[in-house]
Design an enzyme around this catalytic site. Structure first.
Site, PDB file in Angstrom:
ATOM      1  CB  CYS A   1       4.640  -0.280   1.780  1.00  0.00           C
ATOM      2  SG  CYS A   1       3.282  -0.986   2.544  1.00  0.00           S
TER       3      CYS A   1
ATOM      4  CG  ASP B   1      45.833 -36.996   1.673  1.00  0.00           C
ATOM      5  OD1 ASP B   1      46.657 -37.553   1.741  1.00  0.00           O
ATOM      6  OD2 ASP B   1      44.457 -36.855   2.143  1.00  0.00           O
TER       7      ASP B   1
ATOM      8  CB  CYS C   1      -1.095  -0.154   1.400  1.00  0.00           C
ATOM      9  SG  CYS C   1      -0.137   0.584   2.830  1.00  0.00           S
TER      10      CYS C   1
END
Lengths: 117, 745
Positions: free
Chosen positions: B17, B430, B14
């Site tokens: 806001c 590894d 709205c």
């Protein structure tokens, strides 16, 4: 007679081409935190200088519809960006090394330079 | 520095806001102006970028209950697509019009053909009328690019096209308007409107195909972005609601039903399911997941239903990280490109100079009519030169190559890594966590003193509770499974590469390898045979010493990954030497290596020595890759020419690695190398084609073959060759997509 004129004009043309493209002086623009680079038949400003370790924002704004310029590549910073027409596209870089770094269009025809001091 | 930013705001409904948001944004120190538009749900803020960051803006908006979408990069994809499509449509119209008009002119002016053409088409002025829109409307983009390039004192392909066609056009205009002047100097009045228009049409056609093909090179990114789910079903305040994915916040509880896409990354809190992660990891088999397991956004839930807690959203999700990584790789430059870069920066001006030279030489020494020969050959030189093929040769292949890698769960950090990978001669794996699952289990406890098995395990587990070593975890797990008590440890000490020590229940104990026992002067004579037997089975043996006496041998074994054997075999088939590196003692290491067919073993290597071992192999003159988990072997990964990390969990941004395998499949190491080899082959072929093309055809256009075979290059054929040369480079890169990069039989 015409052959002499053509020869002289030709040699002058070659000399002019050399001077025009290879002898240009690059104007360097010092950037502290952000810069707008207009992309239109090349980059202006073409050469920017920045400080090492500092994050700067480079805003590319492309006005040139030529598809050659639709991407900008800053390969030393691993950036390849599509530049929509007339929109500001921001890239952020934080150079860790000093030196001269080229950037170019996607087809590598137009070039600019970032000098890190 | 003043900066202007426009961003979307979620949750506005709205006019009030608007006031609320503007007020909140203006309050931020450094914000100069803030405007919020209800119709577009967007805020535009002008601020001082030294004081204000995106975070400040976001929190100001959040403080009044809304959400600021300051990072909306992914959204612009649609706009980009629409813009591209419009460009292609315009281009298509121009191509059709110019080739149609060009064909009419050609019909009316080509020797042999012109006799069949209507009289009107043979009229020079009609030809001028037909050629003019092609030259200045269809060809306008060339002019525009040339003018702005010249302003920067640079030149590109458009410059060559403009000069070539403009010369042809204006010469023709002169001939069309004043044919008698041309005739008076002994030249047949013959305009070349066909040359100008057809060149423009064909080059535009080339651009059209090139643009279409180029879109294919960045398809991988688009596919990845397309994987994202659009909405999420979150449970807030006991209610299930569907919201947009960018409204999901961390710790939201999200429900996923069978057949739905998982919206963001998270951890399952209830339920179980089988999840298809192939789109992210390239792993074809669905993975069973249950409470506590991590789920990855954009993967597909197959059978079950579950709820999970969101742990990573937005740019933090695995998908967003993958997209970022692939984008970065595609923006990087391969070293092989350097020569092409150097050449293309001087190329166009040099071609211009060669064109002038061609004119002068043909005018002075060419056969009659010298002016016509000089003109046509100059145009041919300008048109045949194709710098674009050189510019496109490497990046298009890199883009397709890195994209293909991502499809297979192989993330390549940059073009340089992709380039080096094909030169790898030795790969060091590894052992723990890479070749093995990294979850060792206690297999044997052999008592050598007065303690019972459980007592020995209890002491060992108490001591290891404070250790972070992967072997320690197995002992603690074993004790937990037997419900044993953990006692307090005093003066705990971990000695990397040896073991741990401390006081438990007043007893001085230590647990570790042979080296630790030697250091503590504990004799192993009586158990030598037992140790050897365990080690020959590939188990790691730890010795427990209590008050100076050897009390127990605890053997731990780690299971090999299913893909280990095949992974090693594939590499050996590629002629690559495979090495295993481990902290295990030699016997155990050899036993494991033998199981998977590795011949060279670097055993008893302390964690901090791995890097030095990599250097030693490099010193043998070999290009070395190191494969590890990216956590404790980061220095070795960084030292190797190519560091390859096995992705763990949802974190793929492994700093030290050049290549990350998110599918955790060891066979992908070989796949990455095959991909690198194929990409490099494509790049070499592209460069060979692009350079070869220019090196051979420019002299031909200049007339180098004329004195021997009377061969000249018609400017129209030159434009055909030029248009096909860049397309062929792009298409060759796209062929990489079709190539199998799978495993060798």
């Amino acid at each position: 007679m015409d052959k002499i004129i053509v020869t002289i004009m030709g040699l002058l043309g070659i000399a002019f081409t050399y001077w025009f493209f290879f002898m240009k002086k690059e104007k360097e623009v010092a950037v502290s935190d952000s810069v707008d680079i207009i992309v239109d038949g090349g980059y202006s400003p073409e050469v920017i200088s920045i400080m090492k370790g500092k994050t700067i924002k480079i805003n590319f704004i492309r006005h040139d519809p030529n598809s050659c310029l639709e991407e900008v590549v800053l390969s030393d910073f691993k950036i390849r960006k599509y530049l929509p027409l007339n929109q500001k596209i921001t890239v952020e870089i934080t150079p860790q090394k000093s030196g001269e770094f080229q950037y170019s269009c996607g087809m590598n025809m137009f070039h600019g330079k970032i000098i890190v001091k | 520095m003043e900066t202007r930013k426009t961003f979307s705001i979620k949750g506005m409904h709205c006019a009030s806001c608007v006031n609320l948001l503007e007020g909140a944004l203006r309050k931020v120190d450094g914000v100069l102006k803030a405007n919020v538009n209800l119709a577009t749900n967007k805020a535009t803020v002008i601020y001082n970028s030294q004081k204000v960051t995106d975070k400040h803006l976001e929190s100001a908006v959040a403080s009044v209950g809304y959400q600021a979408m300051t990072n909306e990069e992914l959204k612009s994809e649609d706009e980009e697509k629409a813009e591209k499509q419009k460009e292609l449509r315009d281009l298509k119209v121009k191509v059709i019009v110019s080739l149609f008009l060009g064909a009419l002119i050609l019909w009316g002016s080509f020797p042999g053909l012109m006799n069949t053409a209507p009289k009107i088409l043979q009229n020079f002025l009609v030809q001028l009328l037909l050629a003019t829109p092609v030259q200045f409307w269809a060809g306008w983009s060339f002019y525009r690019a040339t003018i702005s390039a010249l302003r920067h004192r640079t030149a590109n392909m458009d410059t060559l096209v403009v000069i070539g066609t403009t010369v042809a056009y204006f010469y023709s205009v002169f001939v069309a308007i004043l044919p008698q002047v041309v005739e008076s100097i002994g030249i047949e009045p013959m305009p070349y409107f066909d040359v100008a228009t057809i060149i423009i049409g064909l080059i535009l056609l080339g651009r059209y195909f090139e643009a279409k093909a180029k879109a294919g090179t960045s398809e991988a990114i688009k596919k990845l972005i397309g994987l994202q789910a659009k909405t999420a079903r979150v449970i807030r305040n006991g209610k299930e609601i569907d919201i947009l994915i960018n409204e999901v916040i961390i710790d939201d509880i999200i429900r996923v039903r069978p057949g739905e896409k998982i919206p963001v990354d998270g951890v399952i809190i209830e339920g179980e399911s089988s999840i298809d992660e192939s789109m992210i990891t390239g792993e074809s088999m669905p993975v069973d997941k249950t409470k506590g397991d991590t789920v990855v956004g954009a993967t597909m839930n197959k059978t079950g239903s579950f709820t999970f807690r969101a742990t990573k959203i937005g740019q933090e999700t695995m998908l967003a990280q993958i997209i970022k990584l692939v984008q970065e790789a595609q923006g990087s430059k391969a070293p092989i490109q350097r020569l092409a870069d150097l050449v293309s920066s001087y190329f166009v001006p040099i071609v211009l100079m060669l064109a002038i030279l061609t004119f002068v030489v043909w005018y002075n020494f060419g056969p009659s009519p010298a002016l016509t020969f000089a003109l046509l050959n100059t145009i041919a030189v300008l048109i045949i030169a194709c710098p674009c093929a050189m510019g496109l040769a490497t990046p298009t292949a890199i883009m397709v190559g890195t994209g293909r890698g991502a499809e297979h769960g192989i993330l390549i950090k940059d073009a340089e890594s992709l380039e080096i990978a094909h030169k790898i001669r030795t790969i060091i794996f590894d052992k723990t966590g890479t070749l093995t699952k990294g979850k060792p289990e206690v297999t044997d406890i052999i008592i050598t003193g007065t303690l019972s098995q459980n007592e020995a395990l209890q002491l060992a587990a108490s001591l290891e509770k404070g250790s972070e070593h992967s072997l320690a975890e197995s002992i603690v797990n074993k004790a937990e499974s037997k419900n044993l008590r953990f006692d307090k440890v005093e003066k705990f000490q971990a000695i990397p590469g040896y073991g741990v020590g401390g006081f438990v229940l007043g007893k001085k104990i230590s647990l570790g390898n042979r080296k630790l026992m030697e250091k503590e002067k504990v004799s192993l004579k009586t158990v030598q045979a037992d140790i050897e037997k365990l080690e020959n089975d590939g188990k790691t043996v730890m010795m427990l010493q209590v008050d100076g006496q050897l009390s127990a041998l605890i053997a731990v074994a780690d299971t090999l990954k299913e893909s280990a054997f095949q992974g090693v075999k594939q590499l050996q088939k590629l002629g690559i030497e495979v090495v295993m590196i481990t902290g295990d003692n030699r016997r155990t290491a050899n036993a494991i290596a033998q199981k998977i067919g590795i011949k060279r073993v670097l055993a008893e290597v302390l964690p901090n020595q791995k890097e030095a071992e990599v250097r030693k192999i490099q010193a043998e003159g070999k290009i070395v890759a190191m494969v590890g988990d990216g956590i404790n072997d980061a220095p070795a990964l960084a030292t190797a020419n190519v560091g390859i990390a096995m992705g763990s969990g949802t974190d793929i941004a492994i700093e030290a690695a050049n290549i990350t395998l998110i599918n955790k499949d060891l066979r992908s190491v070989a796949v990455a190398i095959i991909l690198s080899k194929k990409t490099m082959r494509t790049i070499r072929l592209n460069l060979f084609w692009a350079f070869g093309y220019n090196i051979i055809l420019i002299p031909v256009a200049m007339g180098a073959l004329y004195p021997f075979f009377e061969i000249l290059l018609n400017p129209i054929f030159a434009s055909v060759a030029m248009a096909t040369s860049s397309i062929s480079v792009v298409l060759n890169s796209l062929l990489l997509k079709k190539k199998t990069i799978g495993l060798l039989p």
